[in-house]
Design a protein around this motif. Structure first.
Motif, mmCIF file in Angstrom:
data_model
loop_
_atom_site.group_PDB
_atom_site.id
_atom_site.type_symbol
_atom_site.label_atom_id
_atom_site.label_comp_id
_atom_site.label_asym_id
_atom_site.label_seq_id
_atom_site.Cartn_x
_atom_site.Cartn_y
_atom_site.Cartn_z
ATOM 1 N N ARG A 173 27.072 2.755 -2.928
ATOM 2 C CA ARG A 173 27.539 2.157 -1.670
ATOM 3 C C ARG A 173 26.830 0.838 -1.386
ATOM 4 N N ALA A 174 25.530 0.793 -1.701
ATOM 5 C CA ALA A 174 24.730 -0.388 -1.375
ATOM 6 C C ALA A 174 24.783 -1.458 -2.454
ATOM 7 N N GLY A 175 25.183 -1.054 -3.659
ATOM 8 C CA GLY A 175 25.206 -2.023 -4.747
ATOM 9 C C GLY A 175 23.837 -2.274 -5.346
ATOM 10 N N GLY A 176 22.917 -1.332 -5.161
ATOM 11 C CA GLY A 176 21.563 -1.503 -5.669
ATOM 12 C C GLY A 176 21.263 -0.599 -6.842
ATOM 13 N N ASP A 177 19.993 -0.471 -7.160
ATOM 14 C CA ASP A 177 19.539 0.333 -8.280
ATOM 15 C C ASP A 177 19.201 1.746 -7.800
ATOM 16 N N GLU A 178 19.575 2.760 -8.591
ATOM 17 C CA GLU A 178 19.332 4.141 -8.192
ATOM 18 C C GLU A 178 17.849 4.436 -7.994
ATOM 19 N N SER A 179 17.003 3.846 -8.820
ATOM 20 C CA SER A 179 15.566 4.101 -8.706
ATOM 21 C C SER A 179 15.007 3.603 -7.376
ATOM 22 N N THR A 180 15.593 2.536 -6.858
ATOM 23 C CA THR A 180 15.154 2.015 -5.564
ATOM 24 C C THR A 180 15.401 3.034 -4.466
ATOM 25 N N PHE A 181 16.586 3.643 -4.490
ATOM 26 C CA PHE A 181 16.923 4.617 -3.456
ATOM 27 C C PHE A 181 16.213 5.946 -3.691
ATOM 28 N N ALA A 182 15.893 6.249 -4.947
ATOM 29 C CA ALA A 182 15.079 7.429 -5.227
ATOM 30 C C ALA A 182 13.702 7.278 -4.590
ATOM 31 N N ASP A 183 13.154 6.065 -4.629
ATOM 32 C CA ASP A 183 11.860 5.800 -3.979
ATOM 33 C C ASP A 183 11.973 5.901 -2.469
ATOM 34 N N TYR A 184 13.058 5.376 -1.911
ATOM 35 C CA TYR A 184 13.279 5.502 -0.462
ATOM 36 C C TYR A 184 13.308 6.985 -0.066
ATOM 37 N N MET A 185 14.021 7.784 -0.861
ATOM 38 C CA MET A 185 14.134 9.214 -0.565
ATOM 39 C C MET A 185 12.781 9.902 -0.679
ATOM 40 N N ARG A 186 12.026 9.555 -1.705
ATOM 41 C CA ARG A 186 10.717 10.168 -1.933
ATOM 42 C C ARG A 186 9.779 9.913 -0.752
ATOM 43 N N ASN A 187 9.921 8.762 -0.138
ATOM 44 C CA ASN A 187 9.046 8.372 0.970
ATOM 45 C C ASN A 187 9.620 8.718 2.342
ATOM 46 N N GLU A 188 10.732 9.483 2.369
ATOM 47 C CA GLU A 188 11.406 9.806 3.629
ATOM 48 C C GLU A 188 11.507 8.548 4.497
ATOM 49 N N THR A 189 12.414 7.685 4.148
ATOM 50 C CA THR A 189 12.508 6.362 4.768
ATOM 51 C C THR A 189 13.437 6.364 5.978
ATOM 52 N N TRP A 190 12.920 5.835 7.089
ATOM 53 C CA TRP A 190 13.696 5.676 8.324
ATOM 54 C C TRP A 190 14.076 4.205 8.455
ATOM 55 N N PHE A 191 15.380 3.935 8.451
ATOM 56 C CA PHE A 191 15.888 2.576 8.532
ATOM 57 C C PHE A 191 16.343 2.255 9.956
ATOM 58 N N THR A 192 15.906 1.128 10.477
ATOM 59 C CA THR A 192 16.518 0.604 11.693
ATOM 60 C C THR A 192 17.895 0.067 11.313
ATOM 61 N N ALA A 193 18.683 -0.318 12.287
ATOM 62 C CA ALA A 193 19.998 -0.880 11.988
ATOM 63 C C ALA A 193 19.858 -2.118 11.114
ATOM 64 N N GLU A 194 18.914 -2.978 11.451
ATOM 65 C CA GLU A 194 18.714 -4.200 10.669
ATOM 66 C C GLU A 194 18.286 -3.880 9.242
ATOM 67 N N GLU A 195 17.395 -2.899 9.086
ATOM 68 C CA GLU A 195 16.913 -2.526 7.753
ATOM 69 C C GLU A 195 18.014 -1.873 6.926
#
Length: 267
Positions: A173-195
């Motif tokens: 969906r984001a057009g990025g690399d899977e490993s990047t989002f795997a890291d986001y998931m590992r760190n339990e990432t909370w995104f603001t709307a801007e982020e």
């Protein structure tokens, strides 16, 4: 006879999430289908339960009810409005697929919170719009497991597969690399709307211009205030989800470690 409050809660973050939100006010699952305009609104202001029985006991929206409602919509455009702490992975996957298969153009509006399973459900939208102040959270999949070493290793393998599919969904969906989002998931990432927009998980931020009031409008809806203590980095605040102190998080991790040790000690 046990009441909901007296029923023992399984040692699982997922059930902790459902249990803590049993008495949350203003939760709702509603479909507003305007045949004349060809527009439909789905209000997913609730947790995502695995099945009807679970939803009846703990609260939440089950996939059977959601899919049936989606298939009953005859509209050119569907607006899915989300304020949800998430829930069951496979239930959300089922709901996501129903939206993807519908003939309508799907616009997802994150009105408050799209956490956990609700975050990848949002990925089914042709467009994802976040309100200013809304948040999205992604993390690795949870489970509760009993058994011997082989059973637990098998469960860990399944969790890794689930995490891989989720990272793939976000990256596609984001057009990025899977490993990047795997890291986001590992760190339990909370995104603001801007982020979220910056990461490619949302397209735009709602332009908060005054709008005419009308019945059944999301702008007049009351948003549930979700309890998210099951997530290690969250505290419960009506206006925003923020990070807890390191000390508090360490205490939470210690409690989870004790529960895990108790589970492993059972033959």
């Amino acid at each position: 006879m046990q009441t909901r409050e007296s029923r023992p809660m399984p040692k699982s973050n997922y059930f902790q999430l459902l249990f803590e939100n049993l008495k949350t006010k203003d939760r709702q699952f509603t479909v507003v289908n305007d045949v004349e305009t060809g527009e439909a609104e789905i209000f997913l202001y609730d947790a995502i339960a695995s099945n009807k029985e679970e939803a009846e006991w703990w609260g939440g929206v089950d996939p059977e009810t959601f899919v049936k409602a989606v298939r009953g919509i005859d509209a050119q455009n569907i607006h899915l409005r989300i304020n949800s702490p998430g829930g069951s992975v496979f239930a959300a996957r089922t709901m996501e697929q129903a939206l993807r298969e519908h003939k309508a153009t799907v616009t997802v509006h994150i009105d408050g919170l799209a956490a956990s399973a609700a975050s990848f459900l949002a990925m089914a939208g042709d467009e994802i719009i976040m309100s200013d102040g809304a948040m999205m959270m992604i993390h690795k999949a949870w489970t509760v497991s009993w058994g011997n070493a082989d059973d637990l290793l098998a469960e860990a393998t399944l969790l890794e597969k689930l995490d891989g599919t989720l990272a793939k969904t976000y990256a596609k969906r984001a057009g990025g690399d899977e490993s990047t989002f795997a890291d986001y998931m590992r760190n339990e990432t909370w995104f603001t709307a801007e982020e979220a927009v910056s990461a490619g998980l949302a397209d735009t931020i709602y332009d908060a211009e005054p709008v005419p009031k009308k019945e059944d409008s999301a702008h007049n809806a009351v948003h549930p205030n979700w309890h998210c203590h099951a997530f290690l980095k969250a505290v419960n605040r009506p206006e925003i989800q923020t990070y807890v102190s390191d000390e508090h998080r360490d205490r939470q991790i210690q409690r989870l470690n004790v529960l895990t040790c108790c589970a492993l000690a059972v033959n």
